[in-house]
Design a protein around this motif. Structure first.
Motif, PDB file in Angstrom:
ATOM      1  N   VAL A 201      98.482 -17.461 -65.460  1.00  0.00           N
ATOM      2  CA  VAL A 201      97.675 -18.545 -64.876  1.00  0.00           C
ATOM      3  C   VAL A 201      98.056 -18.805 -63.427  1.00  0.00           C
ATOM      4  O   VAL A 201      97.375 -19.558 -62.728  1.00  0.00           O
ATOM      5  CB  VAL A 201      97.816 -19.844 -65.706  1.00  0.00           C
ATOM      6  CG1 VAL A 201      97.261 -19.653 -67.106  1.00  0.00           C
ATOM      7  CG2 VAL A 201      99.273 -20.315 -65.759  1.00  0.00           C
TER       8      VAL A 201
ATOM      9  N   ASP B 223      95.580 -18.454 -58.737  1.00  0.00           N
ATOM     10  CA  ASP B 223      95.699 -19.607 -59.624  1.00  0.00           C
ATOM     11  C   ASP B 223      94.459 -19.673 -60.497  1.00  0.00           C
ATOM     12  O   ASP B 223      93.343 -19.447 -60.023  1.00  0.00           O
ATOM     13  CB  ASP B 223      95.815 -20.917 -58.826  1.00  0.00           C
ATOM     14  CG  ASP B 223      97.259 -21.329 -58.601  1.00  0.00           C
ATOM     15  OD1 ASP B 223      98.062 -21.179 -59.539  1.00  0.00           O
ATOM     16  OD2 ASP B 223      97.569 -21.779 -57.494  1.00  0.00           O
ATOM     17  N   ARG B 224      94.664 -20.007 -61.768  1.00  0.00           N
ATOM     18  CA  ARG B 224      93.520 -20.274 -62.632  1.00  0.00           C
ATOM     19  C   ARG B 224      93.298 -21.784 -62.654  1.00  0.00           C
ATOM     20  O   ARG B 224      94.202 -22.550 -62.994  1.00  0.00           O
ATOM     21  CB  ARG B 224      93.755 -19.752 -64.044  1.00  0.00           C
ATOM     22  CG  ARG B 224      92.502 -19.819 -64.919  1.00  0.00           C
ATOM     23  CD  ARG B 224      92.764 -19.216 -66.294  1.00  0.00           C
ATOM     24  NE  ARG B 224      93.040 -17.793 -66.227  1.00  0.00           N
ATOM     25  CZ  ARG B 224      92.113 -16.859 -66.128  1.00  0.00           C
ATOM     26  NH1 ARG B 224      90.834 -17.203 -66.039  1.00  0.00           N
ATOM     27  NH2 ARG B 224      92.439 -15.587 -66.084  1.00  0.00           N
ATOM     28  N   THR B 225      92.116 -22.220 -62.265  1.00  0.00           N
ATOM     29  CA  THR B 225      91.811 -23.638 -62.191  1.00  0.00           C
ATOM     30  C   THR B 225      91.553 -24.185 -63.595  1.00  0.00           C
ATOM     31  O   THR B 225      91.335 -23.428 -64.553  1.00  0.00           O
ATOM     32  CB  THR B 225      90.576 -23.882 -61.315  1.00  0.00           C
ATOM     33  OG1 THR B 225      89.422 -23.339 -61.980  1.00  0.00           O
ATOM     34  CG2 THR B 225      90.732 -23.209 -59.961  1.00  0.00           C
ATOM     35  N   PRO B 226      91.568 -25.524 -63.763  1.00  0.00           N
ATOM     36  CA  PRO B 226      91.289 -26.114 -65.081  1.00  0.00           C
ATOM     37  C   PRO B 226      89.945 -25.685 -65.661  1.00  0.00           C
ATOM     38  O   PRO B 226      89.776 -25.623 -66.882  1.00  0.00           O
ATOM     39  CB  PRO B 226      91.307 -27.621 -64.788  1.00  0.00           C
ATOM     40  CG  PRO B 226      92.233 -27.761 -63.622  1.00  0.00           C
ATOM     41  CD  PRO B 226      91.978 -26.550 -62.776  1.00  0.00           C
ATOM     42  N   SER B 227      88.978 -25.360 -64.797  1.00  0.00           N
ATOM     43  CA  SER B 227      87.668 -24.922 -65.278  1.00  0.00           C
ATOM     44  C   SER B 227      87.654 -23.457 -65.697  1.00  0.00           C
ATOM     45  O   SER B 227      86.644 -22.960 -66.209  1.00  0.00           O
ATOM     46  CB  SER B 227      86.619 -25.140 -64.182  1.00  0.00           C
ATOM     47  OG  SER B 227      86.884 -24.302 -63.064  1.00  0.00           O
TER      48      SER B 227
ATOM     49  N   ASP C 235     100.179 -18.970 -69.611  1.00  0.00           N
ATOM     50  CA  ASP C 235      99.562 -20.041 -70.379  1.00  0.00           C
ATOM     51  C   ASP C 235     100.509 -20.596 -71.441  1.00  0.00           C
ATOM     52  O   ASP C 235     100.346 -21.727 -71.912  1.00  0.00           O
ATOM     53  CB  ASP C 235      98.259 -19.558 -71.020  1.00  0.00           C
ATOM     54  CG  ASP C 235      98.463 -18.411 -72.004  1.00  0.00           C
ATOM     55  OD1 ASP C 235      99.559 -17.798 -72.000  1.00  0.00           O
ATOM     56  OD2 ASP C 235      97.519 -18.121 -72.772  1.00  0.00           O
TER      57      ASP C 235
END
Length: 325
Positions: free
Chosen positions: A57, A95-99, A170
């Motif tokens: 993530v 980065d993996r965003t919350p969406s 994650d």
């Protein structure tokens, strides 16, 4: 300690402060560094080399490779998958965003002066394009979790070598490694990280060259270019620079730190205050530093890098324009 050395480890320190006692101690030492030349070595034993998760993530790598890696230019024609592809110093972030979207930042080049074809800044946010899986393949292939939690740092070394690696999964598992004496990763791993990010950028229509940057590129700053508000972070403190005409005001957490006229001298924004024993008639007049920081204005995207002076030491703050021009 040099400015670049502290800048090199700033991202690492912000992410590892809560990972264990060793890292917390390292952060304390780093904020109040001892004499140049002293060596610090830390292990965070809470970080395991056996990573179970396959889902990254966050991935951040700051490469300052040795002279053998540095090339004068990266051309548009350079094949992004060649085993002999030349590559410059670079910094990459995923980065993996919350969406669930993928946010990518990449920048690099061989100097901080005029653009030479190899300076680039790329920023974009997209749906998952496969980059996270490519990065996990590289982590596994090159066993990047080995020596997990190890940070090696020597004060006051010349700039040019060393790097940091920060990976989060994650599952909450993480990889943190740093070394400012030698390149952290070998040539093959560093090259594959560079290539993975470059392929992703190319899929979005950008490239790792000046011409392929996704942000405006300028040479030396002008008064017109500087106008506006710039913001950055330094150890959690908000830094703001307000520039109007040839006047600059600098704030830390809302507190005024400097309020002065400035000049642009050798590509640097400096207070219009001559240093002691310096004359404006000198061939190379010297100017005082800002009490808060000295603003270097030569980076793609017109970022300002500042040097915050505390107890005789310094570190970097990247300032980004807030008003859209």
């Amino acid at each position: 300690m040099t400015v670049l050395r502290k800048s090199l480890f700033l991202a690492l320190l912000s992410g590892v402060a809560a990972t264990g006692v060793a890292m917390a101690q390292f952060l304390d030492d780093f904020r109040d560094p001892p004499e140049c030349g002293q060596h610090h070595e830390y292990w965070d034993k809470s970080l395991s080399s056996d990573i179970k998760s396959e889902t990254i993530v966050h991935f951040e790598y700051n490469s300052f490779p040795g002279p053998g890696f540095i090339v004068p230019e990266v051309s548009l024609e350079a094949r992004p998958d060649s085993e002999s592809e030349p590559f410059p110093n670079f910094y990459v972030l995923f980065d993996r965003t919350p969406s669930g979207a993928v946010r990518v930042v990449a920048r690099g080049g061989n100097n901080t002066g005029h653009r030479d074809g190899s300076r680039f800044v790329v920023r974009y946010e997209i749906s998952d394009d496969g980059l996270p899986r490519e990065l996990q393949t590289i982590v596994r292939k090159h066993n990047l979790s080995r020596d997990n939690g190890h940070v090696s740092h020597t004060d006051g070394l010349p700039t040019g070598d060393g790097s940091i690696l920060s990976v989060r999964y994650d599952s909450g598992e993480a990889i943190y490694r740093g070394n400012n004496v030698f390149p952290l990763l070998d040539d093959a791993a560093t090259r594959e990280i560079y290539q993975a990010f470059r392929r992703s950028a190319r899929r979005q229509g950008y490239d790792f060259t000046t011409a392929g940057s996704s942000e405006p590129v300028y040479d030396d700053p002008t008064v017109e270019m500087l106008q506006g508000i710039w913001k950055g972070k330094h150890f959690g403190r908000e830094c703001v620079a307000e520039i109007t005409g040839q006047h600059i005001r600098i704030f830390y957490d809302g507190e005024l730190a400097d309020d002065t006229d400035y000049v642009i001298f050798e590509g640097m924004v400096k207070p219009n205050r001559l240093a002691k024993n310096s004359s404006p008639d000198d061939k190379y007049p010297r100017y005082d530093n800002f009490r808060a920081f000295t603003s270097i204005s030569k980076k793609n995207g017109f970022t300002i890098v500042g040097h915050v002076f505390r107890n005789g030491s310094s570190s970097s703050v990247e300032m980004f324009r807030q008003d859209k021009r």
